[in-house]
Design an enzyme around this catalytic site. Sequence first.
Site, PDB file in Angstrom:
ATOM      1  N   TRP A   1       1.100   5.548  -2.076  1.00 32.62           N
ATOM      2  CA  TRP A   1       0.727   6.325  -3.247  1.00 32.62           C
ATOM      3  C   TRP A   1       1.777   6.323  -4.347  1.00 32.62           C
ATOM      4  O   TRP A   1       1.476   6.672  -5.478  1.00 32.62           O
ATOM      5  CB  TRP A   1       0.434   7.769  -2.848  1.00 32.62           C
TER       6      TRP A   1
ATOM      7  N   TYR B   1       0.817  -1.215   0.000  1.00 34.55           N
ATOM      8  CA  TYR B   1       0.000   0.000   0.000  1.00 34.55           C
ATOM      9  C   TYR B   1       0.851   1.266   0.000  1.00 34.55           C
ATOM     10  O   TYR B   1       1.905   1.310   0.616  1.00 34.55           O
ATOM     11  CB  TYR B   1      -0.918   0.000   1.226  1.00 34.55           C
TER      12      TYR B   1
HETATM   13  N1  LIG Z   1      -2.156   8.579  12.136  1.00 31.68           N
HETATM   14  C1  LIG Z   1      -2.559   8.538  10.874  1.00 31.68           C
HETATM   15  N2  LIG Z   1      -1.970   7.690  10.016  1.00 31.68           N
HETATM   16  C2  LIG Z   1      -2.369   7.640   8.740  1.00 31.68           C
HETATM   17  C3  LIG Z   1      -3.420   8.459   8.275  1.00 31.68           C
HETATM   18  C4  LIG Z   1      -4.040   9.348   9.208  1.00 31.68           C
HETATM   19  O1  LIG Z   1      -4.971  10.100   8.877  1.00 31.68           O
HETATM   20  N3  LIG Z   1      -3.570   9.372  10.483  1.00 31.68           N
HETATM   21  N4  LIG Z   1      -3.814   8.373   6.963  1.00 31.68           N
HETATM   22  C5  LIG Z   1      -3.552   7.129   6.253  1.00 31.68           C
HETATM   23  C6  LIG Z   1      -3.738   7.292   4.819  1.00 31.68           C
HETATM   24  S1  LIG Z   1      -5.295   7.809   4.370  1.00 31.68           S
HETATM   25  C7  LIG Z   1      -2.785   7.000   3.894  1.00 31.68           C
HETATM   26  S2  LIG Z   1      -3.184   7.106   2.231  1.00 31.68           S
HETATM   27  C8  LIG Z   1      -1.442   6.546   4.284  1.00 31.68           C
HETATM   28  C9  LIG Z   1      -0.306   7.040   3.396  1.00 31.68           C
HETATM   29  O2  LIG Z   1       0.464   5.978   3.060  1.00 31.68           O
HETATM   30  P1  LIG Z   1       2.025   6.010   2.742  1.00 31.68           P
HETATM   31  O3  LIG Z   1       2.441   4.635   2.382  1.00 31.68           O
HETATM   32  O4  LIG Z   1       2.716   6.637   3.892  1.00 31.68           O
HETATM   33  O5  LIG Z   1       2.083   6.915   1.479  1.00 31.68           O
HETATM   34  P2  LIG Z   1       3.294   7.617   0.800  1.00 31.68           P
HETATM   35  O6  LIG Z   1       4.055   8.459   1.728  1.00 31.68           O
HETATM   36  O7  LIG Z   1       2.699   8.289  -0.328  1.00 31.68           O
HETATM   37  O8  LIG Z   1       4.251   6.407   0.407  1.00 31.68           O
HETATM   38  C10 LIG Z   1       4.782   6.339  -0.836  1.00 31.68           C
HETATM   39  C11 LIG Z   1       6.186   5.755  -0.745  1.00 31.68           C
HETATM   40  O9  LIG Z   1       6.549   5.436  -2.064  1.00 31.68           O
HETATM   41  C12 LIG Z   1       7.880   5.908  -2.322  1.00 31.68           C
HETATM   42  N5  LIG Z   1       7.995   6.147  -3.756  1.00 31.68           N
HETATM   43  C13 LIG Z   1       7.691   7.257  -4.460  1.00 31.68           C
HETATM   44  N6  LIG Z   1       7.924   7.066  -5.770  1.00 31.68           N
HETATM   45  C14 LIG Z   1       8.400   5.796  -5.898  1.00 31.68           C
HETATM   46  C15 LIG Z   1       8.815   5.002  -7.009  1.00 31.68           C
HETATM   47  O10 LIG Z   1       8.788   5.413  -8.142  1.00 31.68           O
HETATM   48  N7  LIG Z   1       9.215   3.724  -6.748  1.00 31.68           N
HETATM   49  C16 LIG Z   1       9.253   3.208  -5.498  1.00 31.68           C
HETATM   50  N8  LIG Z   1       9.667   1.964  -5.353  1.00 31.68           N
HETATM   51  N9  LIG Z   1       8.864   3.951  -4.429  1.00 31.68           N
HETATM   52  C17 LIG Z   1       8.442   5.217  -4.631  1.00 31.68           C
HETATM   53  C18 LIG Z   1       8.000   7.136  -1.463  1.00 31.68           C
HETATM   54  O11 LIG Z   1       9.343   7.421  -1.218  1.00 31.68           O
HETATM   55  C19 LIG Z   1       7.214   6.741  -0.213  1.00 31.68           C
HETATM   56  O12 LIG Z   1       8.041   6.121   0.719  1.00 31.68           O
HETATM   57  O13 LIG Z   1      -1.198   6.955   5.626  1.00 31.68           O
HETATM   58  C20 LIG Z   1      -2.198   6.499   6.538  1.00 31.68           C
HETATM   59  N10 LIG Z   1      -1.766   6.766   7.873  1.00 31.68           N
HETATM   60  N1  LIG Z   2      -1.501  18.171   1.680  1.00 37.81           N
HETATM   61  C1  LIG Z   2      -1.940  16.912   1.754  1.00 37.81           C
HETATM   62  N2  LIG Z   2      -3.171  16.611   1.332  1.00 37.81           N
HETATM   63  C2  LIG Z   2      -3.617  15.328   1.411  1.00 37.81           C
HETATM   64  C3  LIG Z   2      -2.797  14.280   1.879  1.00 37.81           C
HETATM   65  C4  LIG Z   2      -1.502  14.631   2.337  1.00 37.81           C
HETATM   66  O1  LIG Z   2      -0.736  13.771   2.801  1.00 37.81           O
HETATM   67  N3  LIG Z   2      -1.105  15.939   2.248  1.00 37.81           N
HETATM   68  N4  LIG Z   2      -3.271  12.982   1.896  1.00 37.81           N
HETATM   69  C5  LIG Z   2      -4.412  12.646   1.069  1.00 37.81           C
HETATM   70  C6  LIG Z   2      -5.042  11.403   1.505  1.00 37.81           C
HETATM   71  S1  LIG Z   2      -4.246   9.936   1.158  1.00 37.81           S
HETATM   72  C7  LIG Z   2      -6.233  11.357   2.135  1.00 37.81           C
HETATM   73  S2  LIG Z   2      -6.875   9.857   2.602  1.00 37.81           S
HETATM   74  C8  LIG Z   2      -6.988  12.578   2.416  1.00 37.81           C
HETATM   75  C9  LIG Z   2      -7.606  12.543   3.810  1.00 37.81           C
HETATM   76  O2  LIG Z   2      -8.616  13.458   3.944  1.00 37.81           O
HETATM   77  P1  LIG Z   2      -9.386  13.567   5.337  1.00 37.81           P
HETATM   78  O3  LIG Z   2      -9.521  12.233   5.930  1.00 37.81           O
HETATM   79  O4  LIG Z   2     -10.638  14.331   5.143  1.00 37.81           O
HETATM   80  O5  LIG Z   2      -8.368  14.492   6.136  1.00 37.81           O
HETATM   81  P2  LIG Z   2      -7.603  14.511   7.525  1.00 37.81           P
HETATM   82  O6  LIG Z   2      -6.504  15.494   7.269  1.00 37.81           O
HETATM   83  O7  LIG Z   2      -7.241  13.167   8.021  1.00 37.81           O
HETATM   84  O8  LIG Z   2      -8.636  15.103   8.539  1.00 37.81           O
HETATM   85  C10 LIG Z   2      -9.298  16.325   8.290  1.00 37.81           C
HETATM   86  C11 LIG Z   2      -9.794  16.889   9.586  1.00 37.81           C
HETATM   87  O9  LIG Z   2     -10.784  16.065  10.162  1.00 37.81           O
HETATM   88  C12 LIG Z   2     -10.921  16.465  11.516  1.00 37.81           C
HETATM   89  N5  LIG Z   2     -11.383  15.355  12.306  1.00 37.81           N
HETATM   90  C13 LIG Z   2     -10.686  14.306  12.806  1.00 37.81           C
HETATM   91  N6  LIG Z   2     -11.493  13.503  13.528  1.00 37.81           N
HETATM   92  C14 LIG Z   2     -12.719  14.060  13.488  1.00 37.81           C
HETATM   93  C15 LIG Z   2     -14.005  13.702  14.039  1.00 37.81           C
HETATM   94  O10 LIG Z   2     -14.159  12.688  14.719  1.00 37.81           O
HETATM   95  N7  LIG Z   2     -15.044  14.529  13.765  1.00 37.81           N
HETATM   96  C16 LIG Z   2     -14.920  15.651  13.012  1.00 37.81           C
HETATM   97  N8  LIG Z   2     -16.000  16.368  12.783  1.00 37.81           N
HETATM   98  N9  LIG Z   2     -13.743  16.013  12.495  1.00 37.81           N
HETATM   99  C17 LIG Z   2     -12.667  15.229  12.719  1.00 37.81           C
HETATM  100  C18 LIG Z   2      -9.553  16.908  11.969  1.00 37.81           C
HETATM  101  O11 LIG Z   2      -9.687  18.159  12.618  1.00 37.81           O
HETATM  102  C19 LIG Z   2      -8.764  16.983  10.685  1.00 37.81           C
HETATM  103  O12 LIG Z   2      -8.034  18.183  10.570  1.00 37.81           O
HETATM  104  O13 LIG Z   2      -6.159  13.713   2.312  1.00 37.81           O
HETATM  105  C20 LIG Z   2      -5.459  13.751   1.082  1.00 37.81           C
HETATM  106  N10 LIG Z   2      -4.868  15.056   0.968  1.00 37.81           N
HETATM  107 MO   LIG Z   3      -5.255   8.191   2.096  1.00 36.39          MO
END
Ligand SMILES: Nc1nc2c(c(=O)[nH]1)N[C@H]1C(S)=C(S)[C@@H](COP(=O)(O)OP(=O)(O)OC[C@H]3O[C@@H](n4cnc5c(=O)[nH]c(N)nc54)[C@H](O)[C@@H]3O)O[C@H]1N2
Ligand SMILES: Nc1nc2c(c(=O)[nH]1)N[C@H]1C(S)=C(S)[C@@H](COP(=O)(O)OP(=O)(O)OC[C@H]3O[C@@H](n4cnc5c(=O)[nH]c(N)nc54)[C@H](O)[C@@H]3O)O[C@H]1N2
Ligand SMILES: [Mo]
Length: 773
Positions: free
Chosen positions: A115, A113
């Site tokens: 991006w 998993y």
């Molecule tokens: N506490 C907390 N944790 C969360 C979340 C949260 O809201 N709170 N959100 C979750 C969500 S929604 C998501 S999507 C995840 C994010 O999930 P992550 O896996 O953290 O996502 P990325 O940082 O995009 O990871 C992409 C990796 O791919 C590598 N990469 C980039 N280009 C290439 C390439 O061409 N080849 C190879 N082999 N590697 C490459 C980058 O260096 C990076 O290490 O985190 C989750 N974790």
């Molecule tokens: N710049 C930037 N943009 C991103 C990403 C990134 O890494 N960087 N990641 C992308 C990815 S993979 C994803 S999945 C999306 C995630 O998109 P979301 O899941 O919508 O975003 P988050 O930043 O996790 O949370 C947004 C806000 O939700 C509020 N929140 C948390 N818990 C609660 C709750 O219980 N109730 C309410 N009402 N509010 C709450 C918090 O205040 C938080 O700031 O963002 C995407 N966009």
């Molecule tokens: Mo995500």
Amino acid sequence: MTTRQTFTTSSHWGAYTLTVEDGRIVGVDPFAGDPEPSAIGQSIADAVDSEARVTQPMVRKGWLENGPGPAGGARGREPFVPVSWETATDLVAGEIARVREAHGNQAIYGGSYGWASAGRFHHGQSQVHRFLNCIGGYTYSVKSYSTAAAQVIVPHVLGLNFLDMMWHHTPRWPLIAEHTDLFVMFGGIGSKNAQVSMGGVTRHSTGPWLKECRRRGVDFVNVSPLASDTLAEVDAQWLPVVPNTDVALMLGLAHVLETEGLTDREFLATRATGYEKFRPYLLGETDGTPKTPEWAAPICGIDAETIRALARRMAQGCTLISVSWSLQRAHHGEQPYWMAATLAAMLGQIGLPGGGVGYGYGAIGGIGTPIKRLDGMTLPQGQNPVGTFIPVARIADMLLNPGEPFDYDGKRLTYPDIRLVYWCGGNPFHHHQDLNRLEQAWQRPETVIVNEPWWTPTAKRADIVLPATTPYERNDIGRAGSDAFVIAMKQAVQPFGQARDDYTIFADISEKLGVRAAFTEGRDAQDWLEHLYDRFRQGIAAEGLTLPPFESFWEQGIVELPVEGDEHVDVPFGDFRKDPAAHPLKTPSGKVEIFSQTIAGFGYDDCPGHPAWMEPAEWLGAPLAKTWPLHLVSPQPATKLHSQLDFGRTSANAKVQGREVVTMHPDDAAARGIANGDAVRIFNARGACLSIARLSDAIRPGVVALPTGAWFDPAREGSSLERHGNPNALSLDTGTSKLGQGSSAHTALVELERFEGPLPPVEAFAPPPVVSR
Ligand SMILES: Nc1nc2c(c(=O)[nH]1)N[C@H]1C(S)=C(S)[C@@H](COP(=O)(O)OP(=O)(O)OC[C@H]3O[C@@H](n4cnc5c(=O)[nH]c(N)nc54)[C@H](O)[C@@H]3O)O[C@H]1N2
Ligand SMILES: Nc1nc2c(c(=O)[nH]1)N[C@H]1C(S)=C(S)[C@@H](COP(=O)(O)OP(=O)(O)OC[C@H]3O[C@@H](n4cnc5c(=O)[nH]c(N)nc54)[C@H](O)[C@@H]3O)O[C@H]1N2
Ligand SMILES: [Mo]
């Protein structure tokens, strides 16, 4: 003499022109047609020659000397030995062959998993999945960290695939600007998260649309612990809800609608099913607790009069309810999604222009944009003959409990016994919850292989690291389904060190395993780009859209397709509303399921047959809050995409003393003797991390917000104190429920104290120790 050249590129956060001088990226200029370009792009200049790059293939010393086996703590601690590509490829192929023979393909976990890159050909997951399918398959993962609970609950309630719901059946901005009176946003809508979108967002329009809606008279309500979850320009009323209690608030609103004669009985009778089963719960007839505003107020922290007034306002005009993804990334995360649809059904506005319910505006760029979606420029991954899978966020559970049963969406499944883990394009030691637990689980497999450009915490915890190129070191095509552009991502610089494209890496391993022809189909990377482009070009020709031939596209660099405009706006659920018999939903009843017989039939204690308030495992109203009195939310970072380019300037400049900043209320700070800018230790029973406090009264007291993205950096000796500010040192690793089994990242209680004494160094970006054989 200095050479100076420019190259177009794309990324998940937008399109840019790179200026290269003497082989180094010296300028990053956003695409001129982008009204709100993202500053994340500036970090691209630091990507290629960062100290964190992996220079050549590396093997963990103990693995090289003793062979594969559970690592007992050595993975992530031992030094690495540099080896040649020839040796590395032999080791990887040999190990895959051994595991396949001894344990079968299901013993290989290839969910991988993350991006990765925006380029559609050199996309890490697509590459590794295609490769693993060629060698007989792998245990895979389903759904996403982003929206797993939504992906499972929405089909039961609205009969739609969640992504389909979001891209095609969520009211678009022009409808909202024209028709919506009141926009109630659970979790807010910022433009911070809309900076990014999978595969790219070339014209950032969420911020401009929000402002346009306000200009045209839409009133906004931001239900969120953080005022900053919504753009200041929309003048939203801020309801600082207690985290993870939105369902109680929604029930309070529903109670007012029901008891004040404000429900649309006609809609409920003809276009929804099960209201008669939900209503007794709402009124307290089944459990003795009427869900009045007075009941909801002490749970959700919004006073009863405010709830009552909001309910009446919602019934007065055209109201759109939106729910951010964050609400379902929490324990019982299915419930707010279900309850929001229920509330919209009670208002009877589903299927009206600008009314009803929408999910995920602002979570990523492109949602709500009036555009014709065009899929179809992805690398074919082939078929996976292996049937074992996990819901993606159950990885630590799987590694810790091989052979154990678990529930998922009505199925009873078994965790496979994983011997080999292959990751390419993701960073589990950033993204998973409770990383100290993952640290234990991760020692169990016999071999971990990671393709990575950089020494991420995951690469440091591998046995074999294969250095991959970055998007700036290879040719690719940038393209996202809900974006109007096709972008030539041109190689701007030479590959760093011995880095190779993932494609080349997998082609060479395939060769050793006798499947090169199947993996490459006889094409080199450039052939593939032309092939994918031509296939896409032919596909859209059938829809009357033309693209130039590949060579002219490549010459032009950025091509816009005429797919944006109001003609692509329709009213979601409009046909269903007009004639539900002729246009039924794809639910068992053909209607909005306020009660689901299917879900009730699963008999889950954590997801009954209608939406309900259930206390999350951790929240401010729990007894546990006496020990851990602060709720930690971990939003996505404004200055990067997850952990990507965390070492780059846009991310680095926003840190204080090299650490991620935690936002907290001045009252909570005063009670702990903390001043703005103080170093703090955030901790609970699962772990502890360091951060720097930023005081703000735009956050609800009792809530602290620490964004994700800081590379996980536990102290190497003595304690496991995380030094960089990664919230997953603290978060809870539990499924949302037996139904969705999603990530519960936003459910975590913590305590916070001033950190006394000298701050330990941050070593997140330093390569691991390297020794010769
Ligand atoms: N506490 C907390 N944790 C969360 C979340 C949260 O809201 N709170 N959100 C979750 C969500 S929604 C998501 S999507 C995840 C994010 O999930 P992550 O896996 O953290 O996502 P990325 O940082 O995009 O990871 C992409 C990796 O791919 C590598 N990469 C980039 N280009 C290439 C390439 O061409 N080849 C190879 N082999 N590697 C490459 C980058 O260096 C990076 O290490 O985190 C989750 N974790
Ligand atoms: N710049 C930037 N943009 C991103 C990403 C990134 O890494 N960087 N990641 C992308 C990815 S993979 C994803 S999945 C999306 C995630 O998109 P979301 O899941 O919508 O975003 P988050 O930043 O996790 O949370 C947004 C806000 O939700 C509020 N929140 C948390 N818990 C609660 C709750 O219980 N109730 C309410 N009402 N509010 C709450 C918090 O205040 C938080 O700031 O963002 C995407 N966009
Ligand atoms: Mo995500």
